[in-house]
Write an enzyme that holds these catalytic residues in place. Structure first.
Site, PDB file in Angstrom:
ATOM      1  N   GLU A 137     -74.728  50.341  23.807  1.00 49.43           N
ATOM      2  CA  GLU A 137     -74.125  49.843  25.043  1.00 49.43           C
ATOM      3  C   GLU A 137     -74.541  50.674  26.252  1.00 49.43           C
ATOM      4  O   GLU A 137     -73.737  51.001  27.130  1.00 49.43           O
ATOM      5  CB  GLU A 137     -72.598  49.793  24.905  1.00 49.43           C
ATOM      6  CG  GLU A 137     -72.130  48.882  23.775  1.00 49.43           C
ATOM      7  CD  GLU A 137     -70.627  48.668  23.746  1.00 49.43           C
ATOM      8  OE1 GLU A 137     -69.901  49.330  24.519  1.00 49.43           O
ATOM      9  OE2 GLU A 137     -70.164  47.820  22.959  1.00 49.43           O
ATOM     10  N   GLU A 284     -71.291  44.717  16.147  1.00 49.02           N
ATOM     11  CA  GLU A 284     -69.896  45.142  16.050  1.00 49.02           C
ATOM     12  C   GLU A 284     -68.984  43.966  16.340  1.00 49.02           C
ATOM     13  O   GLU A 284     -69.202  43.227  17.306  1.00 49.02           O
ATOM     14  CB  GLU A 284     -69.566  46.262  17.052  1.00 49.02           C
ATOM     15  CG  GLU A 284     -70.183  47.604  16.756  1.00 49.02           C
ATOM     16  CD  GLU A 284     -69.765  48.667  17.797  1.00 49.02           C
ATOM     17  OE1 GLU A 284     -68.766  48.427  18.522  1.00 49.02           O
ATOM     18  OE2 GLU A 284     -70.438  49.697  17.885  1.00 49.02           O
TER      19      GLU A 284
END
Length: 524
Positions: A137, A284
């Site tokens: 991220e 995820e």
């Protein structure tokens, strides 16, 4: 005459054993092909975080993964102990480059090559490294490092090419869902324009190398941010009536769950940049099982519902509304509760298991095969958790034996489960009695947070707990309830070719056994 008969017999035996010898490579070839086909199928994996106070040693961890039939894992570094322990198993692993190593790898081909040598070449192929996630991220957590992503993935990819591993191991970077703006309806989604200068060349790299777009997608956060707009049932994959399905007004595609909508938003965003051949991999996703007062939907029941339905959805292979032909593989966040995480409470409660390998809650995925062996509703028990004072446990014990109508006769003085005479032991028996009486249904092993499900039989000495196999299955063979008739059918189809080979062996052996006495008689 006798010599010709003898030669005839020898010739028959030679042909028979030649056929047997040729069958062995064929059986091996079919096995290899089956394994190759399995690799292409969508899968459910787990992320393994390390902020766990009692994380088991690497060898025990891998043994636990095998026990649970988990075939894909993702770790947030390239932990050498785990990579060594995975050697010789069929578990595929995605390893990671931490964000703080991006600069070094992105600015030096030599550093990237050294990283590949140290963390990939040293273990592959004994350890099945399937991919490398470069950073995590980055565009949303450390946007200043965004320009480093492409140089880093290219350097690592070039190092893989030099080692002739670029076909087997894919390189990408996981993104947060927030890089996509206006995600619903999916047809109107697009990447944040301020990030396109980084995202477009990165997507072109993925397209060129056949690598996936890694996305961290959490319907939990979508629901929490848009309560009242996004129904809870949509976020949890619950069955919906047609009038409750979300409909994209531009495509008229119907969305029965939030995750599919998020995946299609990524596909539409890529399409807007003329990228149409990159597959989404969900690195995820999950649901927390416990939260603070501001997180009332972080519950065991919701976590069980989300993850159980997620697993079913992937194994159904129904794809997304935009791409029904392509089912995204997913990694559940996460294997263990990371109890060392800072608040809020939910941060420490995303795990399927506690660090001691007991389940945080029981998944309900019977019927999809052997994945997650703890979905064995024949062999689970409810016991008191450690760390609670006697007063709290006594209150829960009183409720179980009173309003809960648990059978508490065995923990009375003089009975088989009275000893050891302490509140925790008595509470465990009462909790399990209530849990078994209620059919092990969701929410029946909680008692205001002081109880937990375990797969270890808590019976001791002459004290046999209500759900124990020692009572219910003394003469029965314990059957794993995760194997359904449909799963068995898939297994039979998959092994049909192997059975045919075995049949050839049997027929040949039978034929030889039957014919040999006659042939010998003829010779005589």
């Amino acid at each position: 005459m006798a010599n010709s008969k003898l030669l005839f017999l020898i010739h028959i035996l030679f042909l028979s054993f030649s056929t047997l010898a040729e069958a062995e490579p064929l059986q091996s070839l079919l096995k290899d092909r089956n394994e190759e086909e399995e690799e292409k199928l969508p899968f459910v994996g787990v992320n393994i975080g390390m902020d766990v106070s009692n994380l088991p040693p690497a060898s025990d961890l891998v043994a636990f993964l095998q026990l649970q039939k988990i075939t894909h894992v993702r770790i947030y570094d390239a932990n050498p102990d785990i990579l060594k322990a995975l050697s010789g198993t069929k578990i595929r692993v995605i390893i990671s480059v931490p964000n703080n190593q991006l600069l070094a790898i992105g600015s030096s081909n030599a550093t990237a090559a050294s990283w590949i040598d140290r963390n990939v070449v040293a273990y592959y192929p004994q350890t099945l490294i399937a991919g490398i996630s470069v950073g995590d991220e980055v565009l949303t957590t450390v946007p200043s490092s965004g320009p480093l992503i492409l140089p880093a993935v290219e350097s690592l990819y070039n190092a893989l090419v030099a080692s002739n591993l670029h076909q087997q191991i894919k390189v990408s970077t996981p993104h947060a869902a927030s890089i996509i703006l206006e995600p619903f309806p999916p047809s109107q989604a697009y990447f944040n324009q301020t990030l396109v200068s980084v995202i477009l060349p990165f997507l072109q790299f993925l397209s060129r190398t056949g690598s996936p777009l890694m996305m961290n997608l959490y319907p939990y956060y979508v629901f929490m941010q848009k309560k009242g707009v996004v129904p809870l049932d949509n976020a949890l994959f619950k069955p919906l009536t047609p009038n409750k399905e979300m409909v994209d007004p531009n495509t008229l595609l119907h969305y029965t769950n939030v995750l599919d909508a998020m995946i299609d938003a990524a596909y539409f965003s890529m399409k807007n940049l003329n990228i149409t051949d990159v597959v989404v991999l969900v690195t995820e996703t999950g649901w927390p099982a416990k939260g603070d007062s501001k997180e009332p939907y972080a519950t065991r029941d919701n976590a069980d519902t989300y993850n159980s339905n997620l697993i079913r959805h992937v194994f159904d292979r129904s794809g997304s509304p935009l791409h029904p032909e392509t089912t995204s593989s997913v990694f559940i966040y996460e294997l263990f509760n990371e109890d060392l995480r800072a608040p809020p409470v939910s941060e420490a409660n995303w795990g399927l298991f506690y660090g001691n390998s007991t389940p945080a809650y029981l998944l309900h995925v019977s019927g999809i095969g052997t994945f997650m062996a703890n979905d064995t509703t024949n062999q689970t028990y409810c016991i008191a958790m450690d760390g609670f004072d006697s007063k709290t446990l006594q209150a829960a014990l009183d409720w179980a034996c009173g309003p809960g109508r648990a059978n508490c006769s065995e923990i009375q003085p003089g009975e088989s489960c009275y000893q050891p005479n302490n509140v925790k032991n008595h509470a465990s028996y009462a909790f399990d009695s209530y849990y078994q009486k209620e059919g092990k249904s969701q929410g029946t092993c909680d008692f205001k947070g002081v109880a937990m499900i375990t797969t270890t039989d808590p019976s001791h000495g002459s004290c046999i707990f209500p759900g124990s196999q020692k009572v219910s299955n003394k003469t029965k063979e314990v059957v794993n309830s995760t194997v359904s008739s449909s799963a068995g059918e898939k297994f039979r189809l998959k092994t049909f070719n192997s059975i045919k080979i075995s049949a050839i062996h049997n027929i040949l052996h039978i034929s030889l056994a039957a014919c040999l006495p006659t042939l010998l008689l003829v010779l005589l």
